[in-house]
Write a protein that holds these residues in place. Structure first.
Motif, mmCIF file in Angstrom:
data_model
loop_
_atom_site.group_PDB
_atom_site.id
_atom_site.type_symbol
_atom_site.label_atom_id
_atom_site.label_comp_id
_atom_site.label_asym_id
_atom_site.label_seq_id
_atom_site.Cartn_x
_atom_site.Cartn_y
_atom_site.Cartn_z
ATOM 1 N N ALA A 67 0.821 -1.205 0.000
ATOM 2 C CA ALA A 67 0.000 0.000 0.000
ATOM 3 C C ALA A 67 0.860 1.262 0.000
ATOM 4 C CB ALA A 67 -0.926 0.002 1.216
ATOM 5 N N GLY A 68 0.433 2.264 -0.737
ATOM 6 C CA GLY A 68 1.186 3.508 -0.783
ATOM 7 C C GLY A 68 0.458 4.562 -1.587
ATOM 8 N N ILE A 69 0.994 5.786 -1.569
ATOM 9 C CA ILE A 69 0.422 6.876 -2.343
ATOM 10 C C ILE A 69 1.538 7.609 -3.076
ATOM 11 C CG2 ILE A 69 -1.568 7.230 -0.840
ATOM 12 C CD1 ILE A 69 -0.079 9.613 0.382
ATOM 13 N N HIS A 70 1.146 8.389 -4.075
ATOM 14 C CA HIS A 70 2.112 9.141 -4.881
ATOM 15 C C HIS A 70 1.586 10.554 -5.061
ATOM 16 C CE1 HIS A 70 4.698 9.268 -8.834
ATOM 17 N NE2 HIS A 70 5.006 10.227 -7.967
ATOM 18 N N LEU A 71 2.181 11.497 -4.367
ATOM 19 C CA LEU A 71 1.857 12.911 -4.524
ATOM 20 C C LEU A 71 3.085 13.610 -5.079
ATOM 21 C CD1 LEU A 71 0.048 13.633 -1.121
ATOM 22 C CD2 LEU A 71 -0.976 12.916 -3.289
ATOM 23 N N GLN A 72 2.890 14.552 -5.977
ATOM 24 C CA GLN A 72 4.037 15.213 -6.589
ATOM 25 C C GLN A 72 3.794 16.703 -6.755
ATOM 26 O OE1 GLN A 72 4.136 12.747 -10.158
ATOM 27 N NE2 GLN A 72 3.367 14.460 -11.377
ATOM 28 N N GLY A 73 4.884 17.425 -6.945
ATOM 29 C CA GLY A 73 4.835 18.862 -7.127
ATOM 30 C C GLY A 73 6.226 19.443 -6.987
ATOM 31 N N PRO A 74 6.418 20.707 -7.383
ATOM 32 C CA PRO A 74 7.739 21.333 -7.323
ATOM 33 C C PRO A 74 8.309 21.321 -5.910
ATOM 34 C CG PRO A 74 6.182 22.690 -8.554
ATOM 35 C CD PRO A 74 5.380 21.617 -7.906
ATOM 36 N N PHE A 127 6.477 22.434 -2.505
ATOM 37 C CA PHE A 127 5.724 21.227 -2.132
ATOM 38 C C PHE A 127 5.298 21.332 -0.669
ATOM 39 C CE2 PHE A 127 5.139 16.679 -1.139
ATOM 40 C CZ PHE A 127 4.316 16.324 -2.196
ATOM 41 N N PRO A 128 4.004 21.212 -0.368
ATOM 42 C CA PRO A 128 3.538 21.379 1.011
ATOM 43 C C PRO A 128 4.145 20.332 1.952
ATOM 44 C CG PRO A 128 1.701 21.506 -0.531
ATOM 45 C CD PRO A 128 2.880 21.002 -1.314
ATOM 46 N N ILE A 129 4.646 20.782 3.067
ATOM 47 C CA ILE A 129 5.221 19.866 4.037
ATOM 48 C C ILE A 129 4.173 18.880 4.529
ATOM 49 C CG2 ILE A 129 6.299 19.668 6.323
ATOM 50 C CD1 ILE A 129 8.150 20.628 4.096
ATOM 51 N N ALA A 130 2.921 19.312 4.604
ATOM 52 C CA ALA A 130 1.849 18.397 5.009
ATOM 53 C C ALA A 130 1.715 17.239 4.030
ATOM 54 C CB ALA A 130 0.524 19.152 5.123
ATOM 55 N N ASP A 131 1.873 17.526 2.731
ATOM 56 C CA ASP A 131 1.819 16.459 1.726
ATOM 57 C C ASP A 131 3.049 15.566 1.820
ATOM 58 O OD1 ASP A 131 -0.610 17.343 0.826
ATOM 59 O OD2 ASP A 131 0.171 18.327 -0.975
ATOM 60 N N GLY A 190 8.985 -1.228 -3.088
ATOM 61 C CA GLY A 190 9.601 0.084 -3.169
ATOM 62 C C GLY A 190 9.420 0.666 -4.559
ATOM 63 N N SER A 191 10.480 1.249 -5.098
ATOM 64 C CA SER A 191 10.433 1.828 -6.437
ATOM 65 C C SER A 191 11.852 2.118 -6.907
ATOM 66 C CB SER A 191 9.634 3.137 -6.432
ATOM 67 O OG SER A 191 9.782 3.840 -7.663
ATOM 68 N N PHE A 192 12.060 2.050 -8.224
ATOM 69 C CA PHE A 192 13.384 2.420 -8.735
ATOM 70 C C PHE A 192 13.637 3.917 -8.592
ATOM 71 C CE2 PHE A 192 11.166 4.103 -12.162
ATOM 72 C CZ PHE A 192 11.868 4.283 -13.342
ATOM 73 N N TYR A 193 12.624 4.676 -8.211
ATOM 74 C CA TYR A 193 12.813 6.090 -7.895
ATOM 75 C C TYR A 193 13.678 6.270 -6.656
ATOM 76 C CZ TYR A 193 9.464 8.254 -11.176
ATOM 77 O OH TYR A 193 8.840 8.739 -12.296
ATOM 78 N N GLY A 235 9.912 17.005 -9.309
ATOM 79 C CA GLY A 235 8.557 17.009 -8.783
ATOM 80 C C GLY A 235 8.209 15.815 -7.924
ATOM 81 N N ASN A 236 9.204 15.010 -7.565
ATOM 82 C CA ASN A 236 8.928 13.780 -6.820
ATOM 83 C C ASN A 236 9.761 13.663 -5.552
ATOM 84 O OD1 ASN A 236 7.074 11.546 -8.237
ATOM 85 N ND2 ASN A 236 7.991 12.841 -9.796
#
Length: 251
Positions: free
Chosen positions: A91-98, A102-106, A141-144, A151-152
């Motif tokens: 389980a996981g989520i993916h939020l992105q932005g500059p 990028f909001p610390i809450a996110d 995990g992810s190769f990221y 943005g990630n």
């Protein structure tokens, strides 16, 4: 050398996407599977025979809530009357932005869901896995985790944390017969992103950028996960297995 693992495997985020494919492949391989998700729904098991479908069950669980995770695990042994021999933290989520804005809450939300909740589930699973004597935790995990991706910042950081947690748990829990392996996928086509993956510009980019010619299917991650549970022995632990079609190493 111990035999193949026999018992119940808990899969978080097991109702859709990669988690659903993992759940189906584990059931196909003969393991019993408890699929945890917020919806409490089973994955679409239309491709399984009757016996394999009977090895699947679903539980409602919020992996970010300790009480919910504890309650779910407490219910698992009675589902099939078998020991818990594995956990797949999917389980996981993916939020992105500059990164500059990028909001610390996110950022905190991504780290909580992808990293802290993974550790929580592993901690709750630990006494059950230790009792089994031969158990396996597979983290998705992810190769990221090894890339700098515009943005990630949150997602990359969270998946790097997954690798670090995997190594630490592998070292600490080896004496308890618990292996820990981190699977780090690249671009994977699932029921959740199929339309996006086949959009013209992205499809062309991935075909060019991935040496094997495009993204994998979620079943590829499911089969790899199931294979790890079927491998005898305990010496494979603490490692990150990259399954990205060679993209992360290609120039």
């Amino acid at each position: 050398m111990p035999e193949f693992k026999q018992g119940t495997v808990v899969v978080t985020g097991g109702s859709r996407g990669i988690g659903a494919s993992i759940s189906l492949e584990l059931a196909r391989a003969g393991l019993h599977v408890a699929c945890l998700s917020r919806s409490g729904e089973l994955p679409d098991a239309g491709g399984l025979d009757t016996a394999a479908r009977a090895r699947l069950t679903a539980l409602r669980c919020d992996i970010t809530d300790a009480a919910s995770v504890q309650a779910a695990f407490a219910a698992v042994p009675a589902l099939f009357g078998l020991q818990v021999v594995g956990l797949v933290n999917n389980a996981g989520i993916h939020l992105q932005g500059p990164s500059a804005s990028f909001p610390i809450a996110d950022f905190d939300r991504v780290m909580q869901t992808n990293a802290a909740s993974l550790l929580l589930a592993s901690q709750v699973a630990y006494p059950y896995l230790r009792e089994a004597g031969s158990a396996l935790i597979v983290n998705i995990g992810s190769f990221y985790d090894k890339l700098g991706v515009r943005g990630n910042v949150a997602y990359c950081a969270s998946k790097a944390a997954v690798g670090a947690i995997s190594r630490c748990l592998a070292v600490e829990w080896a004496r308890d017969g618990i292996q820990v392996v981190n699977i780090a996928p690249g671009y994977i086509e699932t029921d959740l992103n199929r339309e996006e993956m086949n959009e013209g510009a992205l499809q062309a980019f991935l075909k060019k950028r991935i040496p094997t010619g495009g993204p994998a299917q979620s079943a590829d991650i499911g089969r790899l996960s199931a294979m790890l549970f079927r491998l005898p022995g305990r010496f494979l632990t603490g490692e990150t297995i990259y399954i990205d079609g060679g993209q992360g190493m290609a120039l």
